[in-house]
Write a protein that holds these residues in place. Sequence first.
Motif, PDB file in Angstrom:
ATOM      1  N   TYR A  52       0.821  -1.210   0.000  1.00  0.00           N
ATOM      2  CA  TYR A  52       0.000   0.000   0.000  1.00  0.00           C
ATOM      3  C   TYR A  52       0.860   1.266   0.000  1.00  0.00           C
ATOM      4  O   TYR A  52       1.932   1.308   0.597  1.00  0.00           O
ATOM      5  CB  TYR A  52      -0.929   0.035   1.213  1.00  0.00           C
ATOM      6  N   THR A  53       0.330   2.281  -0.672  1.00  0.00           N
ATOM      7  CA  THR A  53       0.893   3.622  -0.637  1.00  0.00           C
ATOM      8  C   THR A  53      -0.045   4.512   0.165  1.00  0.00           C
ATOM      9  O   THR A  53      -1.264   4.460  -0.016  1.00  0.00           O
ATOM     10  CB  THR A  53       1.035   4.195  -2.060  1.00  0.00           C
ATOM     11  N   PHE A  54       0.518   5.305   1.063  1.00  0.00           N
ATOM     12  CA  PHE A  54      -0.278   6.208   1.892  1.00  0.00           C
ATOM     13  C   PHE A  54      -0.316   7.590   1.242  1.00  0.00           C
ATOM     14  O   PHE A  54       0.730   8.156   0.909  1.00  0.00           O
ATOM     15  CB  PHE A  54       0.313   6.316   3.295  1.00  0.00           C
ATOM     16  N   VAL A  55      -1.519   8.122   1.074  1.00  0.00           N
ATOM     17  CA  VAL A  55      -1.676   9.467   0.513  1.00  0.00           C
ATOM     18  C   VAL A  55      -2.730  10.212   1.328  1.00  0.00           C
ATOM     19  O   VAL A  55      -3.597   9.602   1.946  1.00  0.00           O
ATOM     20  CB  VAL A  55      -2.101   9.421  -0.969  1.00  0.00           C
ATOM     21  N   PRO A  56      -2.673  11.543   1.342  1.00  0.00           N
ATOM     22  CA  PRO A  56      -3.756  12.312   1.968  1.00  0.00           C
ATOM     23  C   PRO A  56      -5.062  12.118   1.202  1.00  0.00           C
ATOM     24  O   PRO A  56      -5.056  11.699   0.035  1.00  0.00           O
ATOM     25  CB  PRO A  56      -3.261  13.759   1.879  1.00  0.00           C
ATOM     26  N   ILE A  57      -6.170  12.453   1.839  1.00  0.00           N
ATOM     27  CA  ILE A  57      -7.475  12.206   1.224  1.00  0.00           C
ATOM     28  C   ILE A  57      -7.637  12.967  -0.082  1.00  0.00           C
ATOM     29  O   ILE A  57      -8.215  12.446  -1.045  1.00  0.00           O
ATOM     30  CB  ILE A  57      -8.607  12.548   2.210  1.00  0.00           C
ATOM     31  N   SER A  58      -7.121  14.192  -0.159  1.00  0.00           N
ATOM     32  CA  SER A  58      -7.292  14.967  -1.394  1.00  0.00           C
ATOM     33  C   SER A  58      -6.618  14.294  -2.586  1.00  0.00           C
ATOM     34  O   SER A  58      -6.972  14.581  -3.738  1.00  0.00           O
ATOM     35  CB  SER A  58      -6.727  16.384  -1.226  1.00  0.00           C
ATOM     36  N   GLN A  59      -5.667  13.395  -2.326  1.00  0.00           N
ATOM     37  CA  GLN A  59      -4.980  12.703  -3.411  1.00  0.00           C
ATOM     38  C   GLN A  59      -5.575  11.336  -3.716  1.00  0.00           C
ATOM     39  O   GLN A  59      -5.230  10.726  -4.737  1.00  0.00           O
ATOM     40  CB  GLN A  59      -3.497  12.551  -3.070  1.00  0.00           C
ATOM     41  N   ILE A  60      -6.461  10.854  -2.841  1.00  0.00           N
ATOM     42  CA  ILE A  60      -7.069   9.550  -3.118  1.00  0.00           C
ATOM     43  C   ILE A  60      -8.431   9.710  -3.774  1.00  0.00           C
ATOM     44  O   ILE A  60      -8.876   8.837  -4.515  1.00  0.00           O
ATOM     45  CB  ILE A  60      -7.177   8.689  -1.838  1.00  0.00           C
ATOM     46  N   ILE A  61      -9.119  10.840  -3.516  1.00  0.00           N
ATOM     47  CA  ILE A  61     -10.418  11.040  -4.144  1.00  0.00           C
ATOM     48  C   ILE A  61     -10.233  11.457  -5.593  1.00  0.00           C
ATOM     49  O   ILE A  61      -9.198  11.985  -5.993  1.00  0.00           O
ATOM     50  CB  ILE A  61     -11.269  12.080  -3.380  1.00  0.00           C
ATOM     51  N   LEU A  62     -11.259  11.188  -6.404  1.00  0.00           N
ATOM     52  CA  LEU A  62     -11.195  11.473  -7.827  1.00  0.00           C
ATOM     53  C   LEU A  62     -11.573  12.930  -8.076  1.00  0.00           C
ATOM     54  O   LEU A  62     -12.535  13.435  -7.495  1.00  0.00           O
ATOM     55  CB  LEU A  62     -12.146  10.556  -8.589  1.00  0.00           C
ATOM     56  N   PRO A  63     -10.831  13.634  -8.948  1.00  0.00           N
ATOM     57  CA  PRO A  63     -11.150  15.033  -9.243  1.00  0.00           C
ATOM     58  C   PRO A  63     -12.323  15.142 -10.206  1.00  0.00           C
ATOM     59  O   PRO A  63     -12.743  14.155 -10.814  1.00  0.00           O
ATOM     60  CB  PRO A  63      -9.859  15.535  -9.893  1.00  0.00           C
ATOM     61  N   GLY A  64     -12.833  16.336 -10.353  1.00  0.00           N
ATOM     62  CA  GLY A  64     -13.875  16.578 -11.336  1.00  0.00           C
ATOM     63  C   GLY A  64     -15.230  16.822 -10.718  1.00  0.00           C
ATOM     64  O   GLY A  64     -15.359  17.089  -9.522  1.00  0.00           O
ATOM     65  N   GLU A  65     -16.263  16.694 -11.550  1.00  0.00           N
ATOM     66  CA  GLU A  65     -17.634  16.967 -11.152  1.00  0.00           C
ATOM     67  C   GLU A  65     -18.397  15.672 -10.950  1.00  0.00           C
ATOM     68  O   GLU A  65     -18.291  14.745 -11.747  1.00  0.00           O
ATOM     69  CB  GLU A  65     -18.335  17.809 -12.221  1.00  0.00           C
ATOM     70  N   CYS A  66     -19.184  15.638  -9.873  1.00  0.00           N
ATOM     71  CA  CYS A  66     -20.027  14.469  -9.606  1.00  0.00           C
ATOM     72  C   CYS A  66     -21.086  14.365 -10.704  1.00  0.00           C
ATOM     73  O   CYS A  66     -21.748  15.350 -11.047  1.00  0.00           O
ATOM     74  CB  CYS A  66     -20.692  14.603  -8.236  1.00  0.00           C
ATOM     75  N   GLY A  67     -21.236  13.171 -11.252  1.00  0.00           N
ATOM     76  CA  GLY A  67     -22.191  12.945 -12.327  1.00  0.00           C
ATOM     77  C   GLY A  67     -21.580  13.085 -13.703  1.00  0.00           C
ATOM     78  O   GLY A  67     -22.116  12.561 -14.675  1.00  0.00           O
ATOM     79  N   THR A  68     -20.466  13.805 -13.777  1.00  0.00           N
ATOM     80  CA  THR A  68     -19.768  13.975 -15.053  1.00  0.00           C
ATOM     81  C   THR A  68     -18.486  13.158 -15.083  1.00  0.00           C
ATOM     82  O   THR A  68     -18.249  12.373 -16.004  1.00  0.00           O
ATOM     83  CB  THR A  68     -19.433  15.454 -15.304  1.00  0.00           C
ATOM     84  N   ASP A  69     -17.643  13.370 -14.075  1.00  0.00           N
ATOM     85  CA  ASP A  69     -16.362  12.666 -14.009  1.00  0.00           C
ATOM     86  C   ASP A  69     -16.403  11.454 -13.075  1.00  0.00           C
ATOM     87  O   ASP A  69     -15.594  10.546 -13.203  1.00  0.00           O
ATOM     88  CB  ASP A  69     -15.266  13.632 -13.545  1.00  0.00           C
ATOM     89  N   TYR A  70     -17.299  11.472 -12.123  1.00  0.00           N
ATOM     90  CA  TYR A  70     -17.435  10.352 -11.185  1.00  0.00           C
ATOM     91  C   TYR A  70     -18.848  10.294 -10.643  1.00  0.00           C
ATOM     92  O   TYR A  70     -19.635  11.242 -10.773  1.00  0.00           O
ATOM     93  CB  TYR A  70     -16.428  10.471 -10.039  1.00  0.00           C
ATOM     94  N   THR A  71     -19.170   9.156 -10.046  1.00  0.00           N
ATOM     95  CA  THR A  71     -20.432   8.985  -9.337  1.00  0.00           C
ATOM     96  C   THR A  71     -20.130   8.511  -7.919  1.00  0.00           C
ATOM     97  O   THR A  71     -19.016   8.063  -7.631  1.00  0.00           O
ATOM     98  CB  THR A  71     -21.340   7.959 -10.036  1.00  0.00           C
ATOM     99  N   ILE A  72     -21.104   8.611  -7.050  1.00  0.00           N
ATOM    100  CA  ILE A  72     -20.987   8.065  -5.696  1.00  0.00           C
ATOM    101  C   ILE A  72     -22.109   7.054  -5.529  1.00  0.00           C
ATOM    102  O   ILE A  72     -23.286   7.411  -5.617  1.00  0.00           O
ATOM    103  CB  ILE A  72     -21.081   9.180  -4.631  1.00  0.00           C
TER     104      ILE A  72
END
Length: 256
Positions: free
Chosen positions: A227-247
């Motif tokens: 495993y590589t440890f990263v801060p949360i801002s680097q593990i979440i996907l960038p962009g717009e919800c619904g366009t670049d990613y979904t939850i």
Amino acid sequence: MGKILLFRKKRLTALACALAAALIFYVVNYPYAATAAATNRQLPIYCVQRDQKMVAISFDAAWGNEDTQELIDIMDRYDITATFFVVGSWVDKYPESVKALSDAGHEVMNHSNSHAHMSQLSTQEIVADLNACNDKIEAVTGVRPTLVRPPYGEYDDHVINAVRSMGMEPIQWDVDSLDWKDLSASEITQRVVNKVQPGSIVLFHNAALHTPEALPGIIETLLQEGYTFVPISQIILPGECGTDYTIDHTGRQCPC
């Protein structure tokens, strides 16, 4: 009379069966509509769909400050960084610790200004509370937070909408160390290493009794597993919800 009751019972049973069959038909033939209905609720990010073995560890800081420097020293030893969600009143009490966290490369993010139950606040009150905490953090670190962890892990649609209206992202966790329950170091370690998966966000607390004792073993085990440890801002996907990613309905952030 008995025959009438029996007849009515049979009719109700038949109606129930017909409704169940119709529901099954709808779900099978219109799965996307059924999924959409189940996921209309607004959700924060609990974890992220990642192919790489990445994990983000986070700490909530709301009260004590006994172990902050020790946590910094431990993570410095392994050359990893984490995300600390701090309350505004904690910043008021311990600005030197906030600066030490930032200077060591850790993210300092928003955990509200007063640790209130946000679902009991209006949208305007939520925005004002978060901005007050953002102002305090930025004054010490020079960086304005972009992530929020609602106090107590509590939220509803209007809390999530209020957070996102500010251009901030609400963050939960999918791995809870339960360190606040004063579990032993070995219990904390087993809970975390057994539950982590690629894209996990782990919850710790900066003043929990046995977290400093458990942390080195957790880090070493996960490093050995690749495993590589990263801060949360680097593990979440960038962009717009619904366009670049979904939850999805579990709170997992997934690429489109």
